[in-house]
Design a protein around this motif. Structure first.
Motif, PDB file in Angstrom:
ATOM      1  N   HIS A  47      -6.976  -0.059   0.083  1.00  0.00           N
ATOM      2  CA  HIS A  47      -7.726  -0.031  -1.282  1.00  0.00           C
ATOM      3  C   HIS A  47      -8.081  -1.379  -1.577  1.00  0.00           C
ATOM      4  O   HIS A  47      -7.630  -1.701  -2.515  1.00  0.00           O
ATOM      5  CB  HIS A  47      -6.905   0.784  -2.225  1.00  0.00           C
ATOM      6  N   ASP A  93       0.739  -1.251  -0.059  1.00  0.00           N
ATOM      7  CA  ASP A  93      -0.097   0.004   0.141  1.00  0.00           C
ATOM      8  C   ASP A  93       0.789   1.293  -0.040  1.00  0.00           C
ATOM      9  O   ASP A  93       0.641   2.202  -0.494  1.00  0.00           O
ATOM     10  CB  ASP A  93      -0.784   0.161   1.304  1.00  0.00           C
ATOM     11  N   ARG A 152       1.827   2.839  -6.710  1.00  0.00           N
ATOM     12  CA  ARG A 152       0.861   3.765  -7.060  1.00  0.00           C
ATOM     13  C   ARG A 152      -0.741   3.531  -6.601  1.00  0.00           C
ATOM     14  O   ARG A 152      -0.828   2.398  -6.697  1.00  0.00           O
ATOM     15  CB  ARG A 152       0.646   4.030  -8.616  1.00  0.00           C
ATOM     16  N   PRO A 153      -1.478   4.376  -6.447  1.00  0.00           N
ATOM     17  CA  PRO A 153      -2.853   4.041  -5.973  1.00  0.00           C
ATOM     18  C   PRO A 153      -3.646   3.154  -6.900  1.00  0.00           C
ATOM     19  O   PRO A 153      -4.693   2.731  -6.628  1.00  0.00           O
ATOM     20  CB  PRO A 153      -3.594   5.498  -5.699  1.00  0.00           C
ATOM     21  N   ASP A 154      -3.327   3.472  -8.267  1.00  0.00           N
ATOM     22  CA  ASP A 154      -4.035   2.591  -9.161  1.00  0.00           C
ATOM     23  C   ASP A 154      -3.644   1.672  -9.463  1.00  0.00           C
ATOM     24  O   ASP A 154      -4.007   0.799 -10.442  1.00  0.00           O
ATOM     25  CB  ASP A 154      -4.324   3.777 -10.537  1.00  0.00           C
ATOM     26  N   ARG A 213      -8.921  -2.704  -5.268  1.00  0.00           N
ATOM     27  CA  ARG A 213      -7.745  -2.848  -6.219  1.00  0.00           C
ATOM     28  C   ARG A 213      -7.336  -4.383  -6.124  1.00  0.00           C
ATOM     29  O   ARG A 213      -6.175  -4.743  -6.639  1.00  0.00           O
ATOM     30  CB  ARG A 213      -6.870  -1.999  -6.254  1.00  0.00           C
TER      31      ARG A 213
END
Ligand code: T1G
Length: 659
Positions: free
Chosen positions: A422, A395, A399-401, A425
Motif C-alpha cells: 500500500h 505489510d 492494519r491496512p489503514d 500509506r
C-alpha cells in the motif's frame, strides 16, 4: 443593561456599576487602530458617566490581547498610538482593572501593566516577547514592569521574552489575584479600589535593586542573545527604570522601539514569525481530516529512535519500540528512560510526567507487537535493502489503514513505498537529532502518499510540538540538498585559498553557532566519505570536485571522536593543525591553484548565494512549496541565524548579499 459599542472591535456593558470592556478582534485581539480608538472611547465614557465607578478590560475568546498588530508594522501610524492609550488608562480618574482571560503578550501585557490592578484567569499567560521579533516593548513595558516586579525579574522576562503562567505571575507580583471567575474578581477589585488614590506605576519610586543581581541577570540575557541587538537594548531600557524618571524612560523606550522596528533584524524575525505560521499548510489538504493516531510504533531504538520515542511519549502517545533481540530491547528501553530521566533532572519534565511516559512505553523484540500501531516510524540503519525488507514485513503485520513512515535522510522513499503493498500509506518523517529536542521535521510527501496520510503526518508532528515543513522527494530533501551546496562552496573557497578556520570564523561572526568545518568534525567525516565513494562512479567527471575531505579521511582524521579532523583536538581544545594546512596546500598545488585571500564578507556572500541558489532550484523543481519553508529548515535544522531570516530571505531582500 445592553452593550455599548465603542468601535468595531470594542464594546462594553455595565456590571455591578463597573464598565466591562471587551476587546474582540479575531484572531488574537491585536491592538489594531480600531481597538486603540475603542479603548479610548470606553475610558472617556467611563469618566463621563457618574454612575460608573470604574472599568474592567478583558478579551473575547482564548486570548486577552496578543499585542500590537504585527502586520501594521511599517505602515504609517494611526492615532491614538499604543503609548497614548496606556497613559489614558493609567491616568483615568476611576480604577481600571485588567481581567486577563488568556495570553497577554507584548502590547497586551503592557495594557495589563498600565491598569491599576490585574486579575488572572486560569488560562492567562503574560509575556513581553518583543525581543523575539527583534524589537523592544514600545508601550511602556520596559518602564512599568520593573516598577511593578523589580529590575532583576523584569530583565529576565523582557530579555528572554519568555511567557509566565498565573502561578508564577502571582509569585512575581505581576498580578493581584488568580481566579477561575476572573471577571467577577476583577469587578470586585474595582469596587475595592474605587475612591482610593490609584497606584500609578509611573509615579512610584524605584527601590534600588541589588546591583550584583542586576548585573548577573543582564549578563545571562546577553550571553544568550547570539549577536542580536534587541535583548541588549531591552536590558539597557529596563535598567534605565532605576536611573531616570518615568517620563525620560518612556521617551527612550519609544525612540529605541522605533529604531529597532525598522531594522533588518526585526524584518527578518517578523518574516520568521509568519513563516512558522505558514509552514505545513498545504492547499491540497484543505478539508481533509487526519487519521486517528494513538499508538506509535518505532522500529529501532538507537539514538534517533529513542529521541523520537521520547518526543511521542511526552506528547501523550502510547509507544511500542521494536528491536531485534531481547538484549537490544532492554537497552532501548534504558536509553529512552535515560533521556526522560535527564529531562527530569534538568527541570524540563516533572517526575510524574516521566512516570506517565514510562507507563505508556513498551519495547519488544517481537515485531508482531506492532499490530496495534496506528503509525509506525522506522529509524533503522539507512540502507535501502534493510528498509524495504522491513516495510514489506510490516505489510503483513499492521492494519491496512496504519501509516508507515520512514526516517531516512538520503534514501528515496518512493522506492521504499513502491516495494510495499500500500504505497499510499507511506510518508517520510525526517527528524533531526536529538529528535526529542530539535523542532524541525521534514514531512516528505512521496509520489504515492495519500492526502490524508500527509495530513496525519503533519498533525502528528504538530502534536509533538515540532515545526513540520513539507518536502518533495529529492536526494537529502530540502535541508541536506542546501547543506550540500553550502558545503561544496565552502570547500571550493578552501581550495581557492581560504583557510577552514577563516571560513568558520566568518560564519560564526554572521551568527551561526558553529562554522561548517567545526560542524563536520562534531558530526564525523566518515559517513559523508562513504557516500562520496558510493557516488564516485556516477559523478559528472567534468564537475569540480574537491578532494581535501577525502584526503583527511584517508589519513584517519574522522573528526572530533578520533581527536583529529579539519582541526586537531589533542589538547582538548579545537586547534588549527599544520598537518591540515600542509595537506590543503598540497591539494591546491596538485591542481595548480595559486591561493588568494578572501574577505569575511566575500566568504559569507558566497555561502549565502550558494544556499539561495540551491533553494531556488528546489522551488523550481517543486520540492519546496515556498521559500519561507526553506528558511525555516535552515534555521531550525542547520543553525542558520534566525535574526538573518534564513538564506532565501537574506537573498531576496539583498540585505546581506552585496550584488
Ligand atoms: N499581529 C498580527 N497577527 C498575529 C499576531 C499579531 N500580534 N499574533 C498572531 N497573529 C496571527 C497569526 O499570524 C495567525 O494568522 C493567527 O494570528 C493565529 O496565530 C507595542 C511592539 C497570541 C499566543 O509577539 O504568540 O506588542 O496564520 O497560530 O497558537 O510593545 O499568536 O491564521 O493567518 O499563533 O492560538 C508582540 C505573537 C507583538 C504575540 C496565539 N506579540 N502571537 O497563539 O495562534 S509586538 C507577540 C502569539 C508588540 C508593543 C509591541 C500567538 C498567540 P494566520 P497563532 P495561537
Amino acid at each position: 443593561m445592553s452593550a455599548t459599542r465603542f468601535s468595531e472591535s470594542v464594546s462594553g456593558s455595565i456590571r455591578d456599576g463597573v464598565l466591562v470592556v471587551i476587546i474582540d478582534n479575531a484572531p488574537v485581539n491585536a491592538t489594531s487602530a480600531h481597538v486603540r480608538q475603542g479603548l479610548v472611547k470606553a475610558l472617556d465614557h467611563a469618566s463621563a458617566v457618574g454612575t460608573v465607578i470604574g472599568v474592567v478590560i478583558t478579551g473575547a475568546g482564548r486570548t486577552f490581547v496578543g499585542g500590537a498588530d504585527i502586520r501594521e508594522f511599517g505602515k504609517p501610524p494611526v492615532e491614538p498610538t499604543l503609548p497614548e492609550v496606556m497613559q489614558r488608562i493609567e491616568n483615568c480618574s476611576k480604577p481600571v482593572v485588567a481581567s486577563v482571560n488568556g495570553a497577554a503578550l507584548g502590547g497586551g501585557c503592557e495594557i495589563a501593566l498600565a491598569c491599576h490592578g490585574r486579575v488572572a484567569g486560569e488560562a492567562a499567560s503574560f509575556g513581553l516577547p518583543e525581543v523575539k521579533l527583534g524589537i523592544v516593548p514600545g508601550a511602556g513595558g520596559t518602564q512599568r514592569l520593573p516598577r511593578l516586579i523589580g529590575t532583576v525579574a523584569a530583565i529576565d522576562l523582557i530579555g528572554s521574552g519568555r511567557t509566565v503562567r498565573p502561578d508564577e505571575a502571582i509569585k512575581l507580583g505581576l498580578v493581584d489575584g488568580v481566579a477561575a471567575d476572573h471577571l467577577a474578581a476583577a469587578v470586585g477589585l474595582v469596587h475595592q479600589l474605587a475612591g482610593q488614590s490609584q497606584r500609578r506605576t509611573g509615579l512610584l519610586d524605584v527601590p534600588i535593586a541589588e546591583l550584583a543581581a542586576v548585573e548577573a541577570a543582564s549578563k545571562k540575557v546577553l550571553s544568550r542573545s547570539r549577536g542580536q541587538s534587541a535583548p541588549a537594548e531591552a536590558v539597557r531600557l529596563v535598567r534605565l527604570a532605576s536611573e531616570r524618571t518615568f517620563r525620560d524612560g518612556l521617551a527612550e523606550e519609544r525612540a529605541t522601539f522605533l529604531r529597532l522596528r525598522d531594522s533588518n533584524e526585526a524584518a527578518a524575525l517578523r518574516h520568521v514569525f509568519f513563516a512558522e505560521r505558514q509552514a505545513g499548510k498545504v492547499d491540497k489538504l484543505e478539508g481533509i481530516a487526519p487519521r486517528r493516531i494513538e499508538t506509535v510504533g518505532i522500529v529501532g531504538t538507537g539514538l534517533m529512535g529513542a529521541g523520537i520515542a521520547v518526543a511521542a511519549l511526552t506528547a501523550g502517545y502510547r509507544v511500542v519500540g521494536i528491536e531485534q533481540t531481547e538484549d537490544a530491547a532492554t537497552k532501548g528501553r534504558e536509553r529512552i528512560a535515560g533521556i526522560l530521566d535527564k529531562a527530569v533532572q534538568s527541570g524540563r519534565l516533572t517526575a510524574t510526567v516521566r512516570d506517565g511516559c514510562l507507563a505508556r512505553l513498551a519495547v519488544a523484540a517481537n515485531i508482531g507487537e506492532l499490530a496495534a500501531a496506528d503509525l509506525v516510524i522506522e529509524a533503522v540503519f539507512d540502507d535501502l535493502a534493510v528498509k524495504t525488507e522491513l516495510f514489506q514485513r510490516l505489510d503483513g503485520i499492521v492494519r491496512p489503514d496504519a501509516i508507515l513512515a520512514t526516517n531516512t535522510s538520503y534514501l528515496n522513499p518512493d522506492e521504499i513505498a513502491a516495494a510495499t503493498a500500500h504505497p499510499g500509506r507511506v510518508v517520510g518523517l525526517h527528524f533531526f537529532s536529538p529528535a526529542n529536542i530539535m523542532r524541525l521535521v521534514e514531512v516528505v510527501d512521496c509520489k504515492a502518499t495519500a492526502p490524508d496520510v500527509l495530513a496525519s503526518a503533519l498533525a502528528f508532528a504538530r502534536q509533538l510540538g515540532k515545526l513540520p515543513v513539507v518536502s518533495g522527494v529529492t536526494e537529502g530533501f530540502i535541508g541536506n540538498r542546501i547543506f550540500s551546496a553550502y558545503r561544496r562552496e565552502a570547500e571550493f573557497m578552501v581550495e581557492d585559498g581560504a583557510a577552514p578556520e577563516e571560513v568558520d570564523a566568518a560564519l560564526e561572526a554572521y551568527g551561526f553557532p558553529m562554522g561548517i568545518f567545526t560542524v563536520y568534525d562534531m558530526a564525523g567525516l566518515e559517513i559523508a566519505w562513504a557516500r562520496r565513494k558510493r557516488q564516485a562512479a556516477t559523478r559528472d567527471p567534468n564537475a569540480r570536485y574537491v578532494e581535501i575531505a577525502d584526503k583527511l579521511c584517508e589519513a584517519g582524521r574522522f573528526g572530533r571522536k578520533t581527536g583529529k579532523g579539519w582541526y586537531d583536538y589533542a589538547s582538548g581544545e579545537k586547534a588549527v593543525d599544520p598537518e591540515v594546512t600542509a595537506l590543503i596546500a598540497a591539494a591546491r598545488a596538485a591542481k595548480d591553484i595559486s591561493p588568494r585571500r578572501f574577505t569575511v564578507d566575500e566568504i559569507v556572500d558566497r555561502l549565502l548565494r550558494a544556499m539561495a541558489g540551491e533553494g531556488a532550484a528546489l522551488l523550481t523543481e517543486g520540492i519546496a512549496a515556498r521559500s519561507s519553508d526553506i528558511d525555516l529548515v535552515m534555521i531550525n535544522g542547520y543553525g542558520f541565524p534566525e535574526h538573518k531570516g534564513g538564506p532565501m530571505f537574506a537573498a531576496e531582500t539583498h540585505k546581506d548579499i552585496t550584488p
